[in-house]
Design a protein around this motif. Structure first.
Motif, short mmCIF file in Angstrom:
data_model
loop_
_atom_site.label_atom_id
_atom_site.label_comp_id
_atom_site.label_asym_id
_atom_site.label_seq_id
_atom_site.Cartn_x
_atom_site.Cartn_y
_atom_site.Cartn_z
N THR A 254 0.81 -1.21 0.00
CA THR A 254 0.00 0.00 0.00
C THR A 254 0.84 1.26 0.00
O THR A 254 0.33 2.34 -0.24
CB THR A 254 -0.91 0.03 1.24
OG1 THR A 254 -0.11 -0.15 2.41
CG2 THR A 254 -1.95 -1.07 1.17
N ASP A 257 1.83 1.71 -5.40
CA ASP A 257 1.07 0.78 -6.24
C ASP A 257 1.87 0.47 -7.49
O ASP A 257 1.93 1.28 -8.40
CB ASP A 257 -0.29 1.42 -6.62
CG ASP A 257 -1.11 0.47 -7.49
OD1 ASP A 257 -0.70 -0.70 -7.64
OD2 ASP A 257 -2.15 0.89 -7.99
N GLY A 259 1.18 -1.24 -9.83
CA GLY A 259 0.36 -1.33 -11.02
C GLY A 259 -0.09 0.01 -11.53
O GLY A 259 -0.74 0.11 -12.55
N ALA A 260 0.25 1.08 -10.81
CA ALA A 260 -0.17 2.40 -11.24
C ALA A 260 0.54 2.81 -12.52
O ALA A 260 1.62 2.32 -12.83
CB ALA A 260 0.12 3.42 -10.14
N THR A 540 2.43 -6.12 -5.70
CA THR A 540 1.35 -5.93 -6.66
C THR A 540 1.91 -5.91 -8.06
O THR A 540 2.79 -5.12 -8.38
CB THR A 540 0.59 -4.61 -6.38
OG1 THR A 540 0.14 -4.61 -5.03
CG2 THR A 540 -0.59 -4.47 -7.33
N ALA A 542 2.49 -5.25 -11.90
CA ALA A 542 2.20 -4.20 -12.88
C ALA A 542 1.86 -4.80 -14.23
O ALA A 542 1.66 -4.08 -15.21
CB ALA A 542 3.41 -3.27 -13.02
N LYS A 549 -2.05 -7.49 -14.28
CA LYS A 549 -1.87 -6.21 -13.63
C LYS A 549 -2.85 -6.05 -12.47
O LYS A 549 -4.04 -6.34 -12.59
CB LYS A 549 -2.08 -5.08 -14.63
CG LYS A 549 -1.90 -3.69 -14.04
CD LYS A 549 -2.07 -2.62 -15.10
CE LYS A 549 -1.91 -1.22 -14.51
NZ LYS A 549 -2.05 -0.16 -15.54
N GLY A 550 -2.35 -5.60 -11.33
CA GLY A 550 -3.17 -5.39 -10.15
C GLY A 550 -3.26 -6.59 -9.23
O GLY A 550 -3.79 -6.47 -8.12
N THR A 551 -2.74 -7.74 -9.65
CA THR A 551 -2.79 -8.94 -8.81
C THR A 551 -1.81 -8.82 -7.66
O THR A 551 -0.64 -8.49 -7.86
CB THR A 551 -2.43 -10.20 -9.63
OG1 THR A 551 -3.32 -10.29 -10.74
CG2 THR A 551 -2.54 -11.45 -8.78
N LYS A 552 -2.29 -9.07 -6.45
CA LYS A 552 -1.41 -9.06 -5.28
C LYS A 552 -0.85 -10.48 -5.11
O LYS A 552 -1.60 -11.45 -5.05
CB LYS A 552 -2.15 -8.61 -4.04
CG LYS A 552 -2.56 -7.14 -4.09
CD LYS A 552 -3.12 -6.66 -2.77
CE LYS A 552 -3.52 -5.19 -2.85
NZ LYS A 552 -2.36 -4.32 -3.12
#
Length: 592
Positions: A254, A257, A259-260, A540, A542, A549-552
């Protein structure tokens, strides 16, 4: 667009952060830092020669690019080079087939056997959507191969045979070219150029493919396709490591990010060259090793530095003198004392590795989920209090970029940071094992030049490199103690560090010294961020071929490249040694 390289004037330098913020601060240079060059002949800075590939004899039926005709370069004389790779126009295009080279030794005139190049270099790259990845200068390419001093070359690129993939094979990428890299001369008295040899590391004749007795196969990673199956031999089961450290919370990712969109590489962005201003993880300069001083063991050269060299060296302020060739090794006690001194010096938001065995900490530095951005802007909380127990390994000796002879004018002028370092990804460089430890700085200069000039990256992709004798080298510029964002593990470059062992380890067992070197480095680097090498971290993605993308993803804090991306890297034999790396690193940190 790729940011324009602008010469540094006066004492300012550009540094970008992953949040996109920018600052311009003065560079702490000594009075002689930008003086005129020394008299006398300058060392050869190196060069790259790029030659287009053409349809091979018998394949002239279609000379158009993007066809399935085999391409190559007939045997020919060329200017001296020591590293070779093949690139193509579209960085998103994969080469489904084989790429092979033969080279002629400049010393003996003998031609080598055909050697394979690893065709999957794209998986060591900037994250999708990042400014570095969007640059129009970026190209696709193979891994480079170290061949020693050579003056002749022959290349052949063959597409997959029909039926290998159950359908017509894809066309070869457009714009195939062979890149012949001359790494240039080593800096005088560079610490990495004359190390003691590892056991069995005989000095080979330059350019001989069979010179190194540790690896009779010049390049053991075949170009048989992407994925873990590319390694020859039996694939080891995924290395799950040990259970998560019970005293540490999971790294939720957190604080940043990954993936941002676009971590920070804004064109023309100006950010601090003060090593503590852009990144809360930077150590504060100490009187014992202030820039420009003669810090014990820093091996600082006499004479002036270029502005670019000054900027790269100043990022290690507090660890070594300005222009130092090597950052001195410390004992565990000395490492802990220096960190305590930094904490007492009032570093805001700095996680000095003195936190208790907690994964997230409470401060605004590494391990703190509420950390400020890498620019150190508003919002940082008070630093975590120094605890009685410190889990950090002794700081190892590290050859600086100045020490291995990096031409600082090649890279982008600004540095790129992420928020923290939650995990380390281990790689092999896939450059072959036919180098001596004395040649390791030349290998590194070749990789650097290939990554920047041939692949179009902003700097060398790896954060660190380790040679077969265990010597550790600074990689991407920005400071070895700081959270520099690399281009090493596509999809997981944020909040991680990338370590490349120089060599190819699909079928060759890495030397024990190299494995120990990785353990020493991770014990210290992860300790700076209160990370347990035996633990796990949540990152996370990218975006990549293994995790959307976005998978933790919960991964070992010390992972192999293949844990985050479907690839053969770091080779089956090196991957099998990561358990040893973790346990050794944890022991060096003083963990029970």
């Amino acid at each position: 667009m790729r940011s324009i390289r602008v010469p540094l004037i006066g004492v300012a330098v550009a540094v970008a952060t992953a949040s996109g913020s920018a600052l311009a601060l003065p560079l702490p240079l000594s009075a002689t830092a930008v003086a005129a060059p020394r008299a006398g002949a300058a060392p050869d800075p190196g060069s790259t020669r790029s030659l287009p590939l053409v349809p091979l004899a018998g394949h002239e039926r279609s000379a158009a690019p993007g066809t399935r005709a085999a391409q190559g370069l007939p045997r020919r004389d060329v200017e001296p080079f020591s590293m070779v790779g093949v690139v193509w126009e579209d960085p998103g295009a994969e080469l489904h087939g084989t790429v092979q080279v033969r080279t002629r030794s400049a010393a003996t005139g003998a031609w080598s056997a055909w050697q394979d190049l690893d065709t999957h270099q794209h998986e060591h790259a900037a994250d999708p959507g990042a400014a570095e990845a969007r640059s129009t200068a970026v190209r696709g390419g193979t891994a480079p191969l170290w061949v020693g001093d050579s003056d002749g070359v022959e290349v052949r690129v063959r597409p997959e045979e029909p039926g290998e993939r159950g359908a017509a094979p894809p066309a070869l990428p457009r714009g195939l070219r062979v890149e012949l890299v001359d790494p240039g001369d080593a800096p005088s008295a560079a610490p990495g150029d004359t190390p003691s040899a590892a056991p069995g590391d005989a000095a080979p004749a330059e350019g001989r493919a069979d010179a190194d007795p540790q690896d009779d196969t010049p390049h053991d990673d075949t170009a048989s396709g992407a994925g873990d199956g590319a390694d020859s031999g039996t694939e080891p089961a995924p290395d799950t490591g040990t259970d998560t450290d019970p005293g540490a919370e999971a790294d939720t990712g957190t604080d940043t990010d990954p993936g941002a969109e676009a971590p920070a590489d804004e064109e023309g962005a100006q950010a601090p060259t003060d090593p503590t201003a852009a990144d809360p993880t930077a150590p504060r300069p100490s009187a014992a090793a202030a820039p420009g001083s003669d810090a014990p063991g820093s091996d600082a050269p006499a004479g002036p530095l270029t502005p670019e060299e000054s900027a790269a060296s100043a990022a290690n302020a507090g660890l070594a003198a300005l222009g130092a060739l090597e950052i001195a090794e410390l004992t565990k006690e000395e490492t802990e004392a220096s960190l305590a001194a930094m904490a007492a010096d009032g570093g805001t938001g700095t996680d000095t590795g003195t936190a208790t065995d907690g994964g997230t900490g409470t401060g605004g530095g590494p391990g703190g989920g509420t950390a400020s951005g890498p620019d150190g802007g508003a919002g940082a909380e008070a630093p975590a209090p120094v605890a009685a127990k410190t889990y950090i390994g002794p700081r190892p000796g590290i050859v600086t970029r100045k020490g291995w002879g990096a031409d600082e004018k090649l890279r982008e002028p600004n540095f790129l940071y992420t928020t923290s370092v939650h995990a380390a990804f281990v790689h092999h460089s896939a450059t072959g094992n036919n180098y001596t430890c004395a040649q390791a700085p030349s290998v590194l200069r070749g990789i650097y030049r290939y990554h920047v000039q041939s692949m179009g990256w902003r700097d060398i992709g790896y954060n660190f490199a380790v040679d077969k004798c265990g010597k550790i080298y600074e990689g991407r510029a920005g400071g070895v103690a700081r959270a520099v964002q690399g281009a090493h593990t596509l999809g997981f470059n944020s909040n991680t560090t990338g370590i490349a062992v120089l060599g190819s380890f699909a079928t060759t067992t890495p030397p024990a010294a190299a494995v120990t070197g990785v353990a020493k480095l991770t014990a210290w680097k992860l300790g700076l961020h209160a990370r347990n090498p035996l633990g796990k971290s949540t990152l996370t993605s990218a975006g990549g071929n293994k995790y959307a993308k976005g998978t933790k993803v919960q991964l070992n804090t010390v992972s192999g490249h293949r844990d985050g991306y479907s690839t053969a890297c770091p080779g089956a034999k090196l991957y099998a040694k990561l358990g040893t790396v973790r346990s050794t690193a944890a022991g060096l940190q003083g963990r029970p």
